[in-house]
Scaffold this motif. Sequence first.
Motif, PDB file in Angstrom:
ATOM      1  N   ALA A 261       0.821  -1.211   0.000  1.00  0.00           N
ATOM      2  CA  ALA A 261       0.000   0.000   0.000  1.00  0.00           C
ATOM      3  C   ALA A 261       0.854   1.259   0.000  1.00  0.00           C
ATOM      4  CB  ALA A 261      -0.938  -0.013   1.210  1.00  0.00           C
ATOM      5  N   PHE A 262       1.900   1.282   0.842  1.00  0.00           N
ATOM      6  CA  PHE A 262       2.728   2.476   0.917  1.00  0.00           C
ATOM      7  C   PHE A 262       3.597   2.658  -0.314  1.00  0.00           C
ATOM      8  CE2 PHE A 262       2.025   2.274   5.600  1.00  0.00           C
ATOM      9  CZ  PHE A 262       1.388   3.498   5.678  1.00  0.00           C
ATOM     10  N   GLY A 263       4.017   1.550  -0.930  1.00  0.00           N
ATOM     11  CA  GLY A 263       4.797   1.668  -2.157  1.00  0.00           C
ATOM     12  C   GLY A 263       4.015   2.366  -3.246  1.00  0.00           C
ATOM     13  N   LEU A 264       2.734   1.989  -3.400  1.00  0.00           N
ATOM     14  CA  LEU A 264       1.899   2.611  -4.422  1.00  0.00           C
ATOM     15  C   LEU A 264       1.605   4.069  -4.084  1.00  0.00           C
ATOM     16  CD1 LEU A 264      -0.606  -0.310  -5.112  1.00  0.00           C
ATOM     17  CD2 LEU A 264       1.303   0.437  -6.549  1.00  0.00           C
ATOM     18  N   MET A 265       1.342   4.344  -2.822  1.00  0.00           N
ATOM     19  CA  MET A 265       1.053   5.710  -2.436  1.00  0.00           C
ATOM     20  C   MET A 265       2.269   6.615  -2.605  1.00  0.00           C
ATOM     21  SD  MET A 265      -0.274   7.315   1.155  1.00  0.00           S
ATOM     22  CE  MET A 265       0.797   8.677   1.598  1.00  0.00           C
ATOM     23  N   ASP A 266       3.435   6.142  -2.176  1.00  0.00           N
ATOM     24  CA  ASP A 266       4.643   6.953  -2.268  1.00  0.00           C
ATOM     25  C   ASP A 266       5.052   7.221  -3.716  1.00  0.00           C
ATOM     26  OD1 ASP A 266       4.641   6.932   0.448  1.00  0.00           O
ATOM     27  OD2 ASP A 266       6.299   5.513   0.672  1.00  0.00           O
ATOM     28  N   PHE A 267       4.694   6.307  -4.610  1.00  0.00           N
ATOM     29  CA  PHE A 267       5.069   6.483  -6.015  1.00  0.00           C
ATOM     30  C   PHE A 267       4.330   7.650  -6.657  1.00  0.00           C
ATOM     31  CE2 PHE A 267       5.588   4.886 -10.493  1.00  0.00           C
ATOM     32  CZ  PHE A 267       6.957   5.009 -10.506  1.00  0.00           C
ATOM     33  N   SER A 268       3.312   8.154  -5.975  1.00  0.00           N
ATOM     34  CA  SER A 268       2.621   9.341  -6.478  1.00  0.00           C
ATOM     35  C   SER A 268       3.567  10.538  -6.556  1.00  0.00           C
ATOM     36  CB  SER A 268       1.428   9.689  -5.583  1.00  0.00           C
ATOM     37  OG  SER A 268       1.855  10.038  -4.274  1.00  0.00           O
ATOM     38  N   SER A 269       4.664  10.507  -5.792  1.00  0.00           N
ATOM     39  CA  SER A 269       5.640  11.597  -5.844  1.00  0.00           C
ATOM     40  C   SER A 269       6.307  11.697  -7.206  1.00  0.00           C
ATOM     41  CB  SER A 269       6.717  11.397  -4.757  1.00  0.00           C
ATOM     42  OG  SER A 269       6.162  11.519  -3.468  1.00  0.00           O
ATOM     43  N   SER A 270       6.274  10.625  -7.987  1.00  0.00           N
ATOM     44  CA  SER A 270       6.788  10.652  -9.355  1.00  0.00           C
ATOM     45  C   SER A 270       5.664  10.805 -10.374  1.00  0.00           C
ATOM     46  CB  SER A 270       7.575   9.368  -9.664  1.00  0.00           C
ATOM     47  OG  SER A 270       8.744   9.289  -8.897  1.00  0.00           O
ATOM     48  N   ILE A 271       4.550  10.123 -10.132  1.00  0.00           N
ATOM     49  CA  ILE A 271       3.454  10.139 -11.097  1.00  0.00           C
ATOM     50  C   ILE A 271       2.853  11.531 -11.228  1.00  0.00           C
ATOM     51  CG2 ILE A 271       1.131   9.280 -11.570  1.00  0.00           C
ATOM     52  CD1 ILE A 271       1.942   6.625 -10.440  1.00  0.00           C
ATOM     53  N   GLN A 272       2.671  12.229 -10.097  1.00  0.00           N
ATOM     54  CA  GLN A 272       2.037  13.554 -10.140  1.00  0.00           C
ATOM     55  C   GLN A 272       2.835  14.564 -10.972  1.00  0.00           C
ATOM     56  OE1 GLN A 272      -0.021  12.693  -5.837  1.00  0.00           O
ATOM     57  NE2 GLN A 272       1.749  14.050  -5.958  1.00  0.00           N
ATOM     58  N   PRO A 273       4.152  14.706 -10.768  1.00  0.00           N
ATOM     59  CA  PRO A 273       4.886  15.658 -11.622  1.00  0.00           C
ATOM     60  C   PRO A 273       4.971  15.209 -13.077  1.00  0.00           C
ATOM     61  CG  PRO A 273       6.403  14.463 -10.194  1.00  0.00           C
ATOM     62  CD  PRO A 273       5.020  14.168  -9.701  1.00  0.00           C
ATOM     63  N   MET A 274       5.046  13.885 -13.305  1.00  0.00           N
ATOM     64  CA  MET A 274       5.091  13.409 -14.682  1.00  0.00           C
ATOM     65  C   MET A 274       3.784  13.735 -15.408  1.00  0.00           C
ATOM     66  SD  MET A 274       8.070  12.218 -15.206  1.00  0.00           S
ATOM     67  CE  MET A 274       7.816  11.388 -16.765  1.00  0.00           C
ATOM     68  N   LEU A 275       2.666  13.648 -14.705  1.00  0.00           N
ATOM     69  CA  LEU A 275       1.381  14.015 -15.299  1.00  0.00           C
ATOM     70  C   LEU A 275       1.374  15.500 -15.663  1.00  0.00           C
ATOM     71  CD1 LEU A 275      -1.589  13.441 -16.026  1.00  0.00           C
ATOM     72  CD2 LEU A 275      -2.169  13.942 -13.648  1.00  0.00           C
ATOM     73  N   TYR A 276       1.858  16.327 -14.768  1.00  0.00           N
ATOM     74  CA  TYR A 276       1.915  17.768 -15.039  1.00  0.00           C
ATOM     75  C   TYR A 276       2.786  18.048 -16.263  1.00  0.00           C
ATOM     76  CZ  TYR A 276       2.770  22.760 -14.296  1.00  0.00           C
ATOM     77  OH  TYR A 276       2.860  24.118 -14.456  1.00  0.00           O
ATOM     78  N   LEU A 277       3.954  17.396 -16.332  1.00  0.00           N
ATOM     79  CA  LEU A 277       4.858  17.630 -17.452  1.00  0.00           C
ATOM     80  C   LEU A 277       4.285  17.104 -18.754  1.00  0.00           C
ATOM     81  CD1 LEU A 277       8.236  16.671 -15.715  1.00  0.00           C
ATOM     82  CD2 LEU A 277       7.395  18.977 -16.222  1.00  0.00           C
ATOM     83  N   SER A 278       3.570  15.975 -18.696  1.00  0.00           N
ATOM     84  CA  SER A 278       3.049  15.365 -19.921  1.00  0.00           C
ATOM     85  C   SER A 278       1.957  16.202 -20.556  1.00  0.00           C
ATOM     86  CB  SER A 278       2.503  13.965 -19.616  1.00  0.00           C
ATOM     87  OG  SER A 278       1.324  14.047 -18.821  1.00  0.00           O
ATOM     88  N   LYS A 279       1.240  16.983 -19.778  1.00  0.00           N
ATOM     89  CA  LYS A 279       0.131  17.754 -20.347  1.00  0.00           C
ATOM     90  C   LYS A 279       0.549  19.148 -20.780  1.00  0.00           C
ATOM     91  CE  LYS A 279      -1.709  19.670 -16.048  1.00  0.00           C
ATOM     92  NZ  LYS A 279      -2.925  19.876 -15.264  1.00  0.00           N
TER      93      LYS A 279
END
Length: 296
Positions: A261-279
Amino acid sequence: MELLFMNSSVLVASHRPLNATDGGSLVYERCKDMPAVLIWYLGLQFINMFLGIPANLMVLWLIRKNKGDSSTSDIFILHLAVLDALFCLTPPLELASIVFLTTSSTWYVLRFFYGMKDSSPLFLSCICLDRYMAVVHPVTFTELKDRKHRAALAFLVWLIIVAYAAAKCVGDIRNFEKVFTAMILAAFAFMVFCNISILWALLKQSGTGRDAMHPVKKRAFKMVLIILAIIVFNYFPPVALFPFQHYFSPDVFRCYVHYLAFGLMDFSSSIQPMLYLSKEKPCGRHCCQSSASRIQ
């Protein structure tokens, strides 16, 4: 992020073990018979570090570069990027504390950063609220478009985050895990509500359905749908699994469910900025805000 009835002698204050030792044994030694998820978790944390730090720094650079053409949500995105960049610095210390170090002092530092990450959904909630107001209540959004309101809200959120992280760092506050349980459930429900409301509003305002939607609104629809999927992917596991801790054996929960659970939650620290950059390229700057101006 533990559940309400979690035994604090096993896991304390809602995020990983209290210290590196438990009766003289390292965290890794306690999970040596079932190390798969713990190893996966540590690997994911280092991917998070190597991907998340440059991604979040790039977000900070872009927001500063485009300061004159920024959206109202950028102030919250900026603060979230700072928080995530700081959290992405912790994997080396976490690896040492789990596998090598027998001292408990390093866990005070780690618990402070865990507390900051636990509270990151507060900034996500602010972003969702800003986009919700822009799309669903555009008139009110225009009246409250002054950035001073958002700066004050960001400051208030930081006060809550620092206070929560400091309390978590202490580690011996009775029933402290209930604070996180209430916070993560409320933030998750609020974010899902805001994003579903935005999707519903965009569909209704398109008139005849998604296929006839204005291109700007269609891009906004797709982006909000992606954001909703990421929120569910990153934050639904702790929300869904921790309340059922008593159905798992202590070892399975501590060595499997907990780190999954924590691995998936902590990975949001990469997914969130990548989403911002991709758009940035295909969608311009923040489609929800662009579509809001057309909705008015």
